[in-house]
Design a protein around this motif. Structure first.
Motif, PDB file in Angstrom:
ATOM      1  N   GLU A 299     -12.406  -6.827  -3.362  1.00 15.65           N
ATOM      2  CA  GLU A 299     -12.712  -8.262  -3.223  1.00 15.65           C
ATOM      3  C   GLU A 299     -11.823  -8.941  -2.180  1.00 15.65           C
ATOM      4  OE1 GLU A 299     -14.902  -6.808  -6.195  1.00 15.65           O
ATOM      5  OE2 GLU A 299     -12.714  -6.629  -6.220  1.00 15.65           O
ATOM      6  N   HIS A 300     -10.539  -8.534  -2.117  1.00  9.22           N
ATOM      7  CA  HIS A 300      -9.634  -9.120  -1.133  1.00  9.22           C
ATOM      8  C   HIS A 300      -9.713  -8.402   0.219  1.00  9.22           C
ATOM      9  CE1 HIS A 300      -7.820 -10.858  -4.788  1.00  9.22           C
ATOM     10  NE2 HIS A 300      -7.360 -11.785  -3.977  1.00  9.22           N
ATOM     11  N   GLY A 301     -10.617  -7.413   0.313  1.00  9.99           N
ATOM     12  CA  GLY A 301     -10.806  -6.697   1.586  1.00  9.99           C
ATOM     13  C   GLY A 301      -9.685  -5.730   1.922  1.00  9.99           C
ATOM     14  N   GLU A 302      -8.869  -5.364   0.898  1.00  6.37           N
ATOM     15  CA  GLU A 302      -7.717  -4.488   1.165  1.00  6.37           C
ATOM     16  C   GLU A 302      -8.077  -3.011   1.057  1.00  6.37           C
ATOM     17  OE1 GLU A 302      -4.866  -7.831  -0.890  1.00  6.37           O
ATOM     18  OE2 GLU A 302      -5.969  -6.342  -2.051  1.00  6.37           O
ATOM     19  N   ILE A 303      -9.125  -2.711   0.304  1.00  4.29           N
ATOM     20  CA  ILE A 303      -9.658  -1.348   0.275  1.00  4.29           C
ATOM     21  C   ILE A 303     -11.161  -1.418   0.478  1.00  4.29           C
ATOM     22  CG2 ILE A 303      -7.850  -0.185  -1.096  1.00  4.29           C
ATOM     23  CD1 ILE A 303      -9.440  -0.601  -3.573  1.00  4.29           C
ATOM     24  N   THR A 304     -11.720  -0.365   1.028  1.00  2.62           N
ATOM     25  CA  THR A 304     -13.164  -0.326   1.278  1.00  2.62           C
ATOM     26  C   THR A 304     -13.890  -0.031  -0.037  1.00  2.62           C
ATOM     27  OG1 THR A 304     -13.303   2.049   1.663  1.00  2.62           O
ATOM     28  CG2 THR A 304     -12.686   0.686   3.554  1.00  2.62           C
ATOM     29  N   PRO A 305     -15.206  -0.251  -0.096  1.00  2.00           N
ATOM     30  CA  PRO A 305     -15.936   0.084  -1.330  1.00  2.00           C
ATOM     31  C   PRO A 305     -15.845   1.562  -1.709  1.00  2.00           C
ATOM     32  CG  PRO A 305     -17.233  -1.406   0.016  1.00  2.00           C
ATOM     33  CD  PRO A 305     -16.068  -0.979   0.853  1.00  2.00           C
ATOM     34  N   SER A 306     -15.484   2.436  -0.744  1.00  3.55           N
ATOM     35  CA  SER A 306     -15.282   3.845  -1.109  1.00  3.55           C
ATOM     36  C   SER A 306     -13.799   4.117  -1.390  1.00  3.55           C
ATOM     37  CB  SER A 306     -15.803   4.772   0.000  1.00  3.55           C
ATOM     38  OG  SER A 306     -15.119   4.508   1.205  1.00  3.55           O
ATOM     39  N   LEU A 307     -13.040   3.026  -1.649  1.00  2.62           N
ATOM     40  CA  LEU A 307     -11.649   3.074  -2.125  1.00  2.62           C
ATOM     41  C   LEU A 307     -10.647   3.608  -1.104  1.00  2.62           C
ATOM     42  CD1 LEU A 307     -12.284   4.231  -5.829  1.00  2.62           C
ATOM     43  CD2 LEU A 307     -12.454   1.948  -4.854  1.00  2.62           C
ATOM     44  N   LYS A 308     -10.937   3.383   0.184  1.00  2.00           N
ATOM     45  CA  LYS A 308      -9.981   3.749   1.234  1.00  2.00           C
ATOM     46  C   LYS A 308      -9.146   2.521   1.591  1.00  2.00           C
ATOM     47  CE  LYS A 308     -12.845   5.957   4.121  1.00  2.00           C
ATOM     48  NZ  LYS A 308     -13.464   6.813   5.108  1.00  2.00           N
ATOM     49  N   LEU A 309      -7.886   2.758   1.870  1.00  2.00           N
ATOM     50  CA  LEU A 309      -6.948   1.697   2.207  1.00  2.00           C
ATOM     51  C   LEU A 309      -7.250   1.126   3.598  1.00  2.00           C
ATOM     52  CD1 LEU A 309      -4.319   0.695   0.782  1.00  2.00           C
ATOM     53  CD2 LEU A 309      -3.077   2.295   2.225  1.00  2.00           C
ATOM     54  N   LYS A 310      -7.301  -0.215   3.689  1.00  2.00           N
ATOM     55  CA  LYS A 310      -7.439  -0.863   5.004  1.00  2.00           C
ATOM     56  C   LYS A 310      -6.035  -1.285   5.445  1.00  2.00           C
ATOM     57  CE  LYS A 310     -12.099  -2.844   4.856  1.00  2.00           C
ATOM     58  NZ  LYS A 310     -12.831  -4.097   5.063  1.00  2.00           N
ATOM     59  N   ARG A 311      -5.366  -0.406   6.163  1.00  2.00           N
ATOM     60  CA  ARG A 311      -3.946  -0.626   6.496  1.00  2.00           C
ATOM     61  C   ARG A 311      -3.669  -1.959   7.186  1.00  2.00           C
ATOM     62  NH1 ARG A 311      -1.036   3.962   5.573  1.00  2.00           N
ATOM     63  NH2 ARG A 311      -2.382   5.735   5.148  1.00  2.00           N
ATOM     64  N   PRO A 312      -4.414  -2.299   8.263  1.00  2.00           N
ATOM     65  CA  PRO A 312      -4.082  -3.554   8.965  1.00  2.00           C
ATOM     66  C   PRO A 312      -4.190  -4.776   8.041  1.00  2.00           C
ATOM     67  CG  PRO A 312      -5.616  -2.223  10.247  1.00  2.00           C
ATOM     68  CD  PRO A 312      -5.534  -1.607   8.891  1.00  2.00           C
ATOM     69  N   VAL A 313      -5.174  -4.760   7.145  1.00  2.00           N
ATOM     70  CA  VAL A 313      -5.369  -5.901   6.238  1.00  2.00           C
ATOM     71  C   VAL A 313      -4.178  -6.031   5.291  1.00  2.00           C
ATOM     72  CG1 VAL A 313      -6.836  -6.875   4.414  1.00  2.00           C
ATOM     73  CG2 VAL A 313      -7.886  -5.695   6.353  1.00  2.00           C
ATOM     74  N   VAL A 314      -3.763  -4.901   4.697  1.00  2.00           N
ATOM     75  CA  VAL A 314      -2.647  -4.924   3.741  1.00  2.00           C
ATOM     76  C   VAL A 314      -1.349  -5.310   4.460  1.00  2.00           C
ATOM     77  CG1 VAL A 314      -1.306  -3.550   2.084  1.00  2.00           C
ATOM     78  CG2 VAL A 314      -3.775  -3.192   2.271  1.00  2.00           C
ATOM     79  N   GLU A 315      -1.136  -4.764   5.658  1.00  2.00           N
ATOM     80  CA  GLU A 315       0.092  -5.076   6.397  1.00  2.00           C
ATOM     81  C   GLU A 315       0.142  -6.556   6.806  1.00  2.00           C
ATOM     82  OE1 GLU A 315       0.019  -2.081   9.458  1.00  2.00           O
ATOM     83  OE2 GLU A 315       1.132  -0.656   8.223  1.00  2.00           O
ATOM     84  N   ARG A 316      -1.021  -7.099   7.107  1.00  5.29           N
ATOM     85  CA  ARG A 316      -1.090  -8.529   7.478  1.00  5.29           C
ATOM     86  C   ARG A 316      -0.814  -9.400   6.245  1.00  5.29           C
ATOM     87  NH1 ARG A 316      -5.651  -8.011  10.222  1.00  5.29           N
ATOM     88  NH2 ARG A 316      -7.020  -8.780   8.586  1.00  5.29           N
ATOM     89  N   GLU A 317      -1.473  -9.033   5.132  1.00  3.65           N
ATOM     90  CA  GLU A 317      -1.358  -9.795   3.877  1.00  3.65           C
ATOM     91  C   GLU A 317       0.082  -9.820   3.361  1.00  3.65           C
ATOM     92  OE1 GLU A 317      -3.120 -11.460   0.170  1.00  3.65           O
ATOM     93  OE2 GLU A 317      -4.019 -11.106   2.126  1.00  3.65           O
ATOM     94  N   TYR A 318       0.779  -8.689   3.486  1.00  4.17           N
ATOM     95  CA  TYR A 318       2.132  -8.585   2.915  1.00  4.17           C
ATOM     96  C   TYR A 318       3.204  -8.455   4.002  1.00  4.17           C
ATOM     97  CZ  TYR A 318      -0.286  -8.199  -1.496  1.00  4.17           C
ATOM     98  OH  TYR A 318      -1.081  -8.463  -2.589  1.00  4.17           O
ATOM     99  N   LYS A 319       2.951  -9.115   5.131  1.00  2.48           N
ATOM    100  CA  LYS A 319       3.891  -9.069   6.257  1.00  2.48           C
ATOM    101  C   LYS A 319       5.282  -9.547   5.822  1.00  2.48           C
ATOM    102  CE  LYS A 319       4.478 -10.600  11.054  1.00  2.48           C
ATOM    103  NZ  LYS A 319       5.854 -11.047  10.883  1.00  2.48           N
ATOM    104  N   GLY A 320       5.314 -10.581   4.985  1.00  2.00           N
ATOM    105  CA  GLY A 320       6.591 -11.138   4.512  1.00  2.00           C
ATOM    106  C   GLY A 320       7.431 -10.100   3.788  1.00  2.00           C
ATOM    107  N   LEU A 321       6.782  -9.292   2.921  1.00  3.24           N
ATOM    108  CA  LEU A 321       7.507  -8.258   2.170  1.00  3.24           C
ATOM    109  C   LEU A 321       7.992  -7.155   3.109  1.00  3.24           C
ATOM    110  CD1 LEU A 321       5.411  -7.730  -1.123  1.00  3.24           C
ATOM    111  CD2 LEU A 321       7.543  -8.989  -0.845  1.00  3.24           C
ATOM    112  N   ILE A 322       7.153  -6.805   4.096  1.00  2.00           N
ATOM    113  CA  ILE A 322       7.549  -5.760   5.056  1.00  2.00           C
ATOM    114  C   ILE A 322       8.757  -6.242   5.868  1.00  2.00           C
ATOM    115  CG2 ILE A 322       6.840  -4.490   7.134  1.00  2.00           C
ATOM    116  CD1 ILE A 322       3.976  -4.407   5.926  1.00  2.00           C
TER     117      ILE A 322
END
Length: 625
Positions: free
Chosen positions: A592-615
């Motif tokens: 739903e948040h677009g962080e993994i695809t419907p086939s459950l693969k990680l969308k790295r750029p999306v997750v890295e963008r979303e959690y840039k502060g933590l990185i």
């Protein structure tokens, strides 16, 4: 030339033609099983069946109904639905009408759905329910090509708009049309050329708009014959199909079944998998690594709940399973038989009674093989299941190669590899390690994107996969990483994040998702999300019962527990691969948040963008080279 090669080369031009052949050959054999939930909403589902002849009646009625709506050869009909028997019948109906299916994931939002419908110039949309219809209604003004919406389950769809009709109504109109034109299906199917467009699948791109992958009829006809030629499936098999059919991995399984003629039980509700397996009792199932990780973590967490002694037995049994599987596979590779040393066989027998038999029972007790694809399976998890008698055969392919390019041979499978190419598919490794493929499964190109097509498809037919791999002397392929996902640290060392992530999933029973970061940095870090059910069970025993997920993951004892597993992981890695710091995410990653695809693969750029502060926090104060 072998009979297998002849069969693959002399294939009919389309799966629609194969479907007609299948119906003529075994009209009364069972084709599909599907669940009907109880009217009260309580109690188990009632599973019903369709024979090949009954399926054909519905498929031909849908095909004729679409013809009556004006669908011409190669015109697109979009299909936005979760995995259910009607998806398969509608797809076959579209193909038998000579049309082409545009697949849309039901989770796709209204904007992206409208983009796919417009870009594909789809004339008709077959929508699962009111929620899918609402998306089309909202964007109706932007979709002048879309002449009709057909709804499978009309509950909650407002009445009075003749733009929307039910699937039942379409089939009724189609049956009446067939009475007037009894030769329609034969004529339409006979007119299909092998290079005619059959399917447009939009890849869920990690950046920008998705690209439409053009797959002609011949791709599916080839896949059907090549899958049958592997010998993995026979007419007596029962397949449990839950994968998203909008994804190429799910879709290819429907082609293979038509050629082989086995039974397929269809239910896309992921939350029902555990409940359905003992009911369906499949002999064969395809899945993505996340499912095997979840089962493994669930078994480990349950053993842990049973107390220290039970957990110790599980850990011992898990090690024996891995040792047994490695010994068995090594021996088979060198001698052709699967025998293992006597002492190991004796331990395995005890572990089987205590642990493995229960795991096989949870899968329904009859599972001969599972195929895992879509992402890499951690070898330690693969060896565990192999040793427990659940044979997980890894395969490999992309949307652009009609999903199945490689699969492990049944008897001679090797955990950690994706097996050998399907008959008729060629492979070579480029100088930089990239895997190149050529053969009848490769796409025609990207829809309306000739420049993008030219970037990956050479004029002589070689397709650039973007994956890095190695071929063994006897033809087994091992994928080492995505070309674009390889990390180069600021110290000049290369790290394959998927490899490190896979190893962590085999070590930590509470992990759901992990992303390793470190490009142009002087050390690697990780973002980790935990499995909600598993961590809540752990929380009960560690003074955190009843707390919400975000509080549990923020608790010092949770961070300490995960840190123990990170240290365990690091002990087996090269210094530059080790995880120096990590952060636990406040929620799991999801579609739903677009962080993994419907086939459950990680969308790295999306997750890295979303959690840039933590990185950034993990590198704050670090002296970068």
């Amino acid at each position: 030339m072998s009979d297998t090669q002849t069969q693959i080369e002399n294939r009919p031009p389309s799966v629609a033609a194969l479907f007609l052949e299948r119906v003529a050959a075994t009209p009364d054999a069972e084709a599909y099983r599907y669940p009907v939930p109880p009217a009260t909403g309580q109690g188990p589902d009632d599973w019903r069946s369709l024979s090949w002849a009954q399926s054909a009646d519905r498929v031909y009625a849908i095909a004729a109904g679409l013809t009556e709506l004006g669908i011409e050869p190669e015109q697109r009909v979009a299909l936005s639905s979760s995995t259910r028997v009607e998806w398969i019948l509608a797809d076959l109906g579209i193909m038998c009408a000579g049309g082409a299916t545009t697949t849309i994931y039901p989770q796709t939002n209204a904007d992206e759905s409208a983009f796919i419908l417009a870009d594909s110039e789809s004339r008709v949309l077959i929508a699962e329910n009111a929620a899918q219809v609402a998306k089309a209604v909202e964007k109706r003004a932007e979709l002048p090509e879309l002449t009709r919406v057909v709804v499978i389950d009309p509950a909650g769809v407002p009445e009075g708009d003749d733009w929307v009709i039910t699937l039942a109504e379409l089939e009724k109109r189609g049956a009446a049309y067939l009475e007037q034109h009894p030769q329609l299906i034969k004529e339409r199917v006979a007119a299909i050329a092998e290079d005619q467009l059959a399917t447009l699948i939009y890849t869920s791109g990690t950046t920008g708009r998705p690209k439409g992958v053009r797959l002609p009829h011949d791709n599916w006809s080839y896949m059907a014959k090549a899958i049958a030629a592997t010998g993995l499936l026979g007419p007596d098999d029962v397949q449990y199909l839950w994968l998203p059919l909008a994804h190429v991995f799910g879709k290819v399984l429907t082609s293979g079944q038509i050629e082989t003629g086995h039974i397929t039980a269809v239910d896309g509700r992921v939350d029902k998998i555990i409940e359905n397996l003992p009911v369906v009792r499949p002999t064969y199932m395809a899945a993505v690594p996340r499912i095997f990780e979840k089962v493994y973590n669930g078994v480990a967490a349950k053993a842990r709940e049973g107390g220290a002694a039970k957990y110790k037995i599980f850990q011992w049994a898990a090690e024996i399973a891995r040792e047994y599987a490695k010994a068995e596979q090594d021996n088979f590779r060198h001698t052709g038989n699967r025998s293992v040393p006597f002492g190991l066989a004796a331990k395995h027998k005890v572990a089987d009674t205590l642990v493995y038999a229960k795991i096989r029972e949870a899968f329904g007790g009859r599972l001969r093989a599972c195929v895992s694809g879509s992402a890499a399976l951690a070898p330690e998890i693969g060896y565990f299941f192999a040793g427990a008698g659940v044979h997980v055969l890894e395969g490999y392919g992309l949307t652009e190669s009609s999903a199945a390019s490689f699969v492990n041979p049944g008897e001679a499978y090797r955990t950690g590899t994706v097996g050998k190419p399907l008959p008729g598919t060629e492979v070579r490794i480029a100088d930089d390690g990239e895997i190149l493929l050529r053969g009848p499964g490769i796409m025609q190109g990207y829809h309306k994107l000739p420049e993008k097509t030219a970037e990956v498809l050479e004029s002589d037919g070689w397709f650039h996969t973007g994956d890095i791999g190695e071929l063994s002397p006897d033809g087994y392929l091992r994928i080492t990483d995505r070309k674009k996902d390889l990390i180069k640290t600021s110290g000049g060392k290369y790290v394959a994040p998927a490899e490190v992530e896979g190893q962590f999933k085999a070590v930590c029973p509470y992990v759901s998702n992990i992303l390793v970061h470190g490009a142009d940095r002087n050390y690697c870090t990780a973002l980790i999300s935990l499995d909600e059910i598993a961590i809540e069970e752990w929380a009960k025993e560690n003074g955190l019962e009843g707390r919400p997920y975000a509080e549990i993951v923020a608790a010092p004892q949770t961070v300490e527990m995960v840190d123990g597993y990170v240290q365990q992981l690091n002990a087996g890695l090269q210094r530059w691969q080790t995880i120096k710091k990590f952060r636990l995410l406040p929620r799991d990653l999801d579609v739903e948040h677009g962080e993994i695809t419907p086939s459950l693969k990680l969308k790295r750029p999306v997750v890295e963008r979303e959690y840039k502060g933590l990185i950034d926090e993990m590198y704050a104060g670090a002296r970068e080279k």
